[in-house]
Scaffold this motif. Structure first.
Motif, PDB file in Angstrom:
ATOM      1  N   PRO A  87       1.080  -1.016  -0.476  1.00 21.40           N
ATOM      2  CA  PRO A  87       0.266  -0.307  -0.429  1.00 21.40           C
ATOM      3  C   PRO A  87       0.606   1.156  -0.009  1.00 21.40           C
ATOM      4  CG  PRO A  87      -0.752  -1.267   2.133  1.00 21.40           C
ATOM      5  CD  PRO A  87       0.767  -2.533   0.703  1.00 21.40           C
ATOM      6  N   GLY A  88       0.740   1.913  -0.972  1.00 17.16           N
ATOM      7  CA  GLY A  88       1.264   3.393  -1.010  1.00 17.16           C
ATOM      8  C   GLY A  88       2.216   3.392  -2.012  1.00 17.16           C
ATOM      9  N   ALA A  89       2.638   2.208  -2.523  1.00 17.88           N
ATOM     10  CA  ALA A  89       3.854   1.931  -3.507  1.00 17.88           C
ATOM     11  C   ALA A  89       3.878   2.881  -4.699  1.00 17.88           C
ATOM     12  CB  ALA A  89       4.298   0.689  -3.616  1.00 17.88           C
ATOM     13  N   GLY A  90       2.351   3.493  -4.850  1.00 19.48           N
ATOM     14  CA  GLY A  90       2.202   4.109  -6.118  1.00 19.48           C
ATOM     15  C   GLY A  90       1.494   3.445  -7.237  1.00 19.48           C
ATOM     16  N   LYS A  91       1.695   2.163  -7.531  1.00 22.05           N
ATOM     17  CA  LYS A  91       0.651   1.557  -8.475  1.00 22.05           C
ATOM     18  C   LYS A  91      -0.642   2.106  -8.912  1.00 22.05           C
ATOM     19  CE  LYS A  91      -1.009  -1.876  -5.388  1.00 22.05           C
ATOM     20  NZ  LYS A  91      -0.424  -1.012  -3.810  1.00 22.05           N
ATOM     21  N   GLY A  92      -1.619   3.211  -8.160  1.00 23.36           N
ATOM     22  CA  GLY A  92      -2.562   3.464  -8.584  1.00 23.36           C
ATOM     23  C   GLY A  92      -1.622   4.361  -9.777  1.00 23.36           C
ATOM     24  N   THR A  93      -1.505   5.710  -9.297  1.00 20.10           N
ATOM     25  CA  THR A  93      -0.821   6.596 -10.132  1.00 20.10           C
ATOM     26  C   THR A  93       0.230   6.145 -11.244  1.00 20.10           C
ATOM     27  OG1 THR A  93      -0.123   8.007  -8.083  1.00 20.10           O
ATOM     28  CG2 THR A  93       1.006   8.359 -10.385  1.00 20.10           C
ATOM     29  N   GLN A  94       0.567   5.090 -11.550  1.00 23.53           N
ATOM     30  CA  GLN A  94       1.982   4.231 -12.046  1.00 23.53           C
ATOM     31  C   GLN A  94       0.801   2.779 -13.277  1.00 23.53           C
ATOM     32  OE1 GLN A  94       4.293   4.708 -13.081  1.00 23.53           O
ATOM     33  NE2 GLN A  94       4.985   6.088 -11.422  1.00 23.53           N
ATOM     34  N   SER A  95      -0.450   3.082 -12.041  1.00 22.96           N
ATOM     35  CA  SER A  95      -1.414   2.158 -13.050  1.00 22.96           C
ATOM     36  C   SER A  95      -2.113   2.626 -14.576  1.00 22.96           C
ATOM     37  CB  SER A  95      -2.456   0.574 -12.823  1.00 22.96           C
ATOM     38  OG  SER A  95      -3.331   1.826 -12.584  1.00 22.96           O
ATOM     39  N   ASP A  96      -2.603   3.826 -14.017  1.00 24.48           N
ATOM     40  CA  ASP A  96      -3.470   4.675 -14.653  1.00 24.48           C
ATOM     41  C   ASP A  96      -2.414   5.286 -16.349  1.00 24.48           C
ATOM     42  OD1 ASP A  96      -5.565   5.069 -13.331  1.00 24.48           O
ATOM     43  OD2 ASP A  96      -5.042   6.872 -11.642  1.00 24.48           O
ATOM     44  N   MET A  97      -1.127   4.914 -15.436  1.00 23.04           N
ATOM     45  CA  MET A  97       0.160   5.192 -17.148  1.00 23.04           C
ATOM     46  C   MET A  97       0.427   4.748 -17.637  1.00 23.04           C
ATOM     47  SD  MET A  97       2.497   8.319 -14.480  1.00 23.04           S
ATOM     48  CE  MET A  97       3.649   8.122 -15.335  1.00 23.04           C
ATOM     49  N   ILE A  98       0.484   3.660 -17.555  1.00 22.13           N
ATOM     50  CA  ILE A  98       0.548   2.052 -17.925  1.00 22.13           C
ATOM     51  C   ILE A  98      -0.940   1.762 -18.869  1.00 22.13           C
ATOM     52  CG2 ILE A  98       0.849  -0.649 -18.084  1.00 22.13           C
ATOM     53  CD1 ILE A  98       2.215   0.044 -15.401  1.00 22.13           C
ATOM     54  N   LYS A  99      -1.762   2.116 -18.501  1.00 18.28           N
ATOM     55  CA  LYS A  99      -3.235   2.190 -18.880  1.00 18.28           C
ATOM     56  C   LYS A  99      -3.449   2.437 -19.802  1.00 18.28           C
ATOM     57  CE  LYS A  99      -7.155   4.061 -17.754  1.00 18.28           C
ATOM     58  NZ  LYS A  99      -8.482   4.760 -16.526  1.00 18.28           N
ATOM     59  N   GLU A 100      -2.647   3.759 -20.205  1.00 13.54           N
ATOM     60  CA  GLU A 100      -2.992   4.655 -21.106  1.00 13.54           C
ATOM     61  C   GLU A 100      -2.040   4.106 -22.231  1.00 13.54           C
ATOM     62  OE1 GLU A 100      -5.022   8.030 -22.884  1.00 13.54           O
ATOM     63  OE2 GLU A 100      -5.329   7.167 -21.470  1.00 13.54           O
ATOM     64  N   LYS A 101      -0.425   3.770 -21.401  1.00 17.23           N
ATOM     65  CA  LYS A 101       0.095   4.117 -23.030  1.00 17.23           C
ATOM     66  C   LYS A 101      -0.164   2.341 -23.681  1.00 17.23           C
ATOM     67  CE  LYS A 101       5.129   3.283 -23.597  1.00 17.23           C
ATOM     68  NZ  LYS A 101       5.980   3.077 -23.337  1.00 17.23           N
ATOM     69  N   TYR A 102       0.148   1.480 -22.245  1.00 14.21           N
ATOM     70  CA  TYR A 102      -0.974   0.487 -23.693  1.00 14.21           C
ATOM     71  C   TYR A 102      -2.386   0.271 -24.125  1.00 14.21           C
ATOM     72  CZ  TYR A 102       4.477  -0.485 -22.125  1.00 14.21           C
ATOM     73  OH  TYR A 102       5.499  -0.115 -21.459  1.00 14.21           O
ATOM     74  N   ASN A 103      -3.079   0.878 -23.276  1.00 12.74           N
ATOM     75  CA  ASN A 103      -4.069   0.700 -24.146  1.00 12.74           C
ATOM     76  C   ASN A 103      -4.608  -0.963 -23.628  1.00 12.74           C
ATOM     77  OD1 ASN A 103      -7.167   1.640 -24.825  1.00 12.74           O
ATOM     78  ND2 ASN A 103      -6.618  -0.034 -26.932  1.00 12.74           N
ATOM     79  N   LEU A 104      -4.870  -0.585 -21.747  1.00 10.88           N
ATOM     80  CA  LEU A 104      -5.119  -1.695 -21.591  1.00 10.88           C
ATOM     81  C   LEU A 104      -6.030  -1.876 -20.570  1.00 10.88           C
ATOM     82  CD1 LEU A 104      -1.399  -3.363 -19.549  1.00 10.88           C
ATOM     83  CD2 LEU A 104      -3.146  -3.900 -22.213  1.00 10.88           C
ATOM     84  N   VAL A 105      -6.961  -2.793 -19.693  1.00 14.86           N
ATOM     85  CA  VAL A 105      -8.238  -2.483 -18.995  1.00 14.86           C
ATOM     86  C   VAL A 105      -7.499  -2.624 -17.483  1.00 14.86           C
ATOM     87  CG1 VAL A 105     -10.487  -3.661 -18.027  1.00 14.86           C
ATOM     88  CG2 VAL A 105     -10.185  -3.605 -21.012  1.00 14.86           C
ATOM     89  N   HIS A 106      -7.804  -1.678 -17.105  1.00 15.44           N
ATOM     90  CA  HIS A 106      -7.053  -1.850 -15.682  1.00 15.44           C
ATOM     91  C   HIS A 106      -8.141  -2.546 -14.799  1.00 15.44           C
ATOM     92  CE1 HIS A 106      -6.690   1.056 -11.654  1.00 15.44           C
ATOM     93  NE2 HIS A 106      -5.333   0.259 -11.663  1.00 15.44           N
ATOM     94  N   LEU A 107      -8.029  -3.096 -13.777  1.00 11.66           N
ATOM     95  CA  LEU A 107      -8.584  -3.704 -12.586  1.00 11.66           C
ATOM     96  C   LEU A 107      -8.238  -4.099 -12.082  1.00 11.66           C
ATOM     97  CD1 LEU A 107      -9.319  -6.922 -14.641  1.00 11.66           C
ATOM     98  CD2 LEU A 107     -10.852  -5.390 -14.265  1.00 11.66           C
ATOM     99  N   SER A 108      -8.154  -3.122 -10.583  1.00  8.79           N
ATOM    100  CA  SER A 108      -8.287  -2.074  -9.429  1.00  8.79           C
ATOM    101  C   SER A 108      -9.193  -3.105  -8.537  1.00  8.79           C
ATOM    102  CB  SER A 108      -8.340  -0.937  -9.123  1.00  8.79           C
ATOM    103  OG  SER A 108      -7.678  -0.922  -7.405  1.00  8.79           O
ATOM    104  N   THR A 109      -8.559  -3.975  -7.486  1.00  9.16           N
ATOM    105  CA  THR A 109      -9.975  -4.477  -6.064  1.00  9.16           C
ATOM    106  C   THR A 109     -10.162  -3.139  -5.522  1.00  9.16           C
ATOM    107  OG1 THR A 109      -7.783  -5.093  -5.479  1.00  9.16           O
ATOM    108  CG2 THR A 109      -8.684  -6.392  -6.881  1.00  9.16           C
ATOM    109  N   GLY A 110      -9.484  -2.202  -5.178  1.00  4.75           N
ATOM    110  CA  GLY A 110      -9.925  -1.297  -4.206  1.00  4.75           C
ATOM    111  C   GLY A 110     -10.583  -0.658  -5.089  1.00  4.75           C
ATOM    112  N   ASP A 111     -10.733  -0.011  -6.393  1.00  6.35           N
ATOM    113  CA  ASP A 111     -11.823   0.894  -7.090  1.00  6.35           C
ATOM    114  C   ASP A 111     -13.190  -0.049  -6.725  1.00  6.35           C
ATOM    115  OD1 ASP A 111      -9.862   2.347  -7.244  1.00  6.35           O
ATOM    116  OD2 ASP A 111      -9.354   2.482  -9.554  1.00  6.35           O
ATOM    117  N   LEU A 112     -12.665  -1.432  -7.395  1.00  4.51           N
ATOM    118  CA  LEU A 112     -13.665  -2.249  -7.172  1.00  4.51           C
ATOM    119  C   LEU A 112     -14.726  -2.044  -5.286  1.00  4.51           C
ATOM    120  CD1 LEU A 112     -12.927  -5.246  -9.836  1.00  4.51           C
ATOM    121  CD2 LEU A 112     -14.196  -3.321 -10.295  1.00  4.51           C
TER     122      LEU A 112
END
Length: 190
Positions: A10-35
Motif C-alpha cells: 500500500p502506498g507504493a504508487g500502483k494507482g498512479t503508475q497503473s493509470d499511466m500504464i493503462k493509457e500507454k498500453y491501452n489496457l483494461v485497469h482492474l483495481s480491486t480497491g476501486d471495485l
C-alpha cells in the motif's frame, strides 16, 4: 495481448503508475480497491462488509474478489489486455487468477513490483489520507498493520510469479516519470 500484475505494498504508487500504464498500453485497469470502493459507495451488502474489513486493515475474502475479477475479465476479453492493480494479494488468489485466465484462453504475461521501504510508504499514505477521505489512510497504526499484512500474506505472491519466470522488481522511489520509464522497460521486456 499484455496481462500485467502491478505489485507492491500500500502506498507504493500502483494507482498512479497503473493509470499511466493503462493509457500507454491501452489496457483494461482492474483495481480491486476501486471495485470494492464502488461497492462501498453503492452501499451494497458486499460493500458494507468490505468497508468493515478494510477499516480494520484486513483483506476482503478471496471468493468475493475473485468473483468480481472474473466478471471484469469476461466483460473485456476483446481488449489489448489487463493490468491487475491490488490483485492477486495471496498465493491462493494468484492460483485462482491463473485458473481464470486459463479458462478465458489468456495468461498473465508478468508481474512488475514497485519496491518502497516502510517509512516512505507510511509517509505517502498519511499524505494521501489528507485528501482521500479514507479512514485507513489517516491512522498510522492501521497503515503499519496494512503493510504488515502485505509483508506476511501478499509478498509471497512475488515468489509464485518468480517461479514462473514472470517477475520483475522496480525501484518505487524517485520521480513519477523515472519510475514509469523503468516500469515500461520492464513491461516491454516481457
Amino acid at each position: 495481448m499484455i496481462n500485467l500484475v502491478l505489485f507492491g505494498p500500500p502506498g507504493a504508487g500502483k494507482g498512479t503508475q497503473s493509470d499511466m500504464i493503462k493509457e500507454k498500453y491501452n489496457l483494461v485497469h482492474l483495481s480491486t480497491g476501486d471495485l470494492l470502493r464502488g461497492e462501498i459507495k453503492a452501499g451494497t451488502p458486499l460493500g458494507i462488509k468490505a468497508k468493515e474489513l478494510m477499516d480494520q486493515g484486513q483483506l476482503v475474502p478471496d471468493e468475493v474478489v475473485i468473483g468480481m475479477i472474473d466478471s471484469k475479465i469476461k466483460a473485456n476479453k476483446e481488449g489489448n489486455g489487463f493490468i491487475f492493480d491490488g490483485f492477486p494479494r495471496t498465493v491462493a488468489q494468484a492460483e485462482a487468477l491463473d485458473g481464470l485466465m486459463s479458462e478465458n484462453d489468456i495468461a498473465i504475461s508478468g508481474m512488475v513490483a514497485l519496491d518502497v521501504d516502510e517509512e516512505e510508504l507510511t509517509k505517502r499514505i498519511l499524505k494521501r489520507g489528507e485528501t482521500s477521505g479514507r479512514t485507513d489512510d489517516q491512522n498510522e497504526d492501521l497503515i503499519r498493520n496494512r503493510v504488515k499484512e502485505y509483508n506476511t500474506k501478499t509478498a509471497p505472491v512475488a515468489n509464485f510469479y518468480e517461479a514462473q519466470g514472470k517477475y520483475k522488481a522496480i525501484g518505487g522511489v524517485g520521480s513519477i516519470e523515472e519510475i514509469f520509464t523503468n516500469l515500461c522497460a520492464a513491461i516491454d521486456s516481457l
